[in-house]
Design an enzyme around this catalytic site. Sequence first.
Site, mmCIF file in Angstrom:
data_model
loop_
_atom_site.group_PDB
_atom_site.id
_atom_site.type_symbol
_atom_site.label_atom_id
_atom_site.label_comp_id
_atom_site.label_asym_id
_atom_site.label_seq_id
_atom_site.Cartn_x
_atom_site.Cartn_y
_atom_site.Cartn_z
ATOM 1 N N GLY A 265 35.644 46.334 26.123
ATOM 2 C CA GLY A 265 35.051 45.174 25.093
ATOM 3 C C GLY A 265 36.180 43.906 24.872
ATOM 4 C CB THR B 130 27.972 48.495 28.507
ATOM 5 O OG1 THR B 130 27.946 48.369 30.073
ATOM 6 C CG2 THR B 130 26.637 48.621 28.194
ATOM 7 N N GLY B 131 31.352 48.035 28.592
ATOM 8 C CA GLY B 131 32.574 48.206 29.116
ATOM 9 C C GLY B 131 33.777 47.848 28.488
ATOM 10 N NE ARG C 186 38.435 48.587 21.165
ATOM 11 C CZ ARG C 186 37.363 48.778 21.831
ATOM 12 N NH1 ARG C 186 36.327 49.378 21.276
ATOM 13 N NH2 ARG C 186 37.271 48.319 22.758
ATOM 14 C CB VAL C 187 36.189 45.662 15.926
ATOM 15 C CG1 VAL C 187 34.826 45.132 16.241
ATOM 16 C CG2 VAL C 187 36.348 46.213 14.581
ATOM 17 N N GLY C 188 35.341 46.479 19.020
ATOM 18 C CA GLY C 188 35.175 46.056 20.394
ATOM 19 C C GLY C 188 34.421 44.924 20.348
ATOM 20 C CG ASP C 189 32.139 43.956 23.949
ATOM 21 O OD1 ASP C 189 32.241 45.333 23.897
ATOM 22 O OD2 ASP C 189 31.121 43.760 24.896
ATOM 23 C CB THR D 109 28.525 50.199 25.016
ATOM 24 O OG1 THR D 109 29.815 50.311 24.636
ATOM 25 C CG2 THR D 109 27.830 49.241 24.156
HETATM 26 N N1 GLY Z 1 31.950 47.590 24.876
HETATM 27 C C1 GLY Z 1 32.377 48.519 23.863
HETATM 28 C C2 GLY Z 1 33.577 48.489 23.439
HETATM 29 O O1 GLY Z 1 34.634 48.234 24.244
HETATM 30 O O2 GLY Z 1 33.980 48.973 22.399
#
Ligand code: GLY
Length: 322
Positions: free
Chosen positions: A222, A219-220, A196-199, A168
Amino acid sequence: MEMIRSGADTLDAVVAGVNIVEEDPDDDSVGYGGLPNEEGVVELDACVMHGPTRRAGSVASIRGVKTPSKIAKLVMEQTDHVMLAGEGAARFARAYGFKEENLLTEKSRLAWLVWKRSLRDASGHNNWTDGLDAPLKPTARLKRMFPDVNDELLAYAWDRAIHPPTGTINCLALNTKGEMSGVTTTSGLAWKIPGRVGDSPIIGAGLYVDQDVGAAGSTGRGEENIRIAGGHTIVENMRHGMSPKEACLDAVKRVARNYDNDPARLAKFDISFYALRKDGEYGSATLWSGTTKNGQVRPRQFAVNDGGKSRLENCAYLHERR
Ligand code: GLY
């Protein structure tokens, strides 16, 4: 930085900054060439926040557009909404003239196919590989499956297959007038379940900007950030007197607390936070001190430019990777 120096708006500058990587087919963590979902389709997430106007925009699970950060900015500027997702976000992009493009490069398709062919059911079987008549070691089997692919590319694809990344970019900016903006963009977790949606597109998690205090992002993995609303938590920490580094470390500690600080479980993922305060002080903290590559630990770093040459600095960290 060139745009900021020449007086451009901070949001235009950070979006232009991340566009360079979103459009780069060789970077597999964001935009074009990002690693796809489990069906081999690239789905992107991004959000933006503009300090001076206190506005925000976001897109989640958008397909067919190389630069989701631009669409997030359009959502902010052109609609009465903050977040668009999936097909609606893609149709919105078309309405603004963005052509539908195939975001899957040959390199990311290969990495996806290697991942797909390396999966096994409970009895060790996979329909995407040859079967009983293939008594070869995994590497030899891979070579037989992809005879035209060179060893370096195959090693890359195998590494991605067994270590699905959550690459990210979070980019935060402050100009000499004290104006701030931020953007976060990603292709999300490689091989994710479609949808799927991350942070990264979540205002308050992957990014938060408060013009009175500062900005933060992550980043990382989410999922861990969403559970602590990291971006907002860090800005609130700074509002209450923590330095950017302390504020980021506090967020990392909240993530660790969700696993009872158990290093064995924490070892299964990584997450990093970044913060920029309104007075220009900045910091970053990460769960693990570094990443392991070829038996070597490389420190987790973040990029800084405060008007001169860009440089990398080490993140503060909670646990040392040995
Ligand atoms: N930080 C990016 C994700 O988990 O999608």
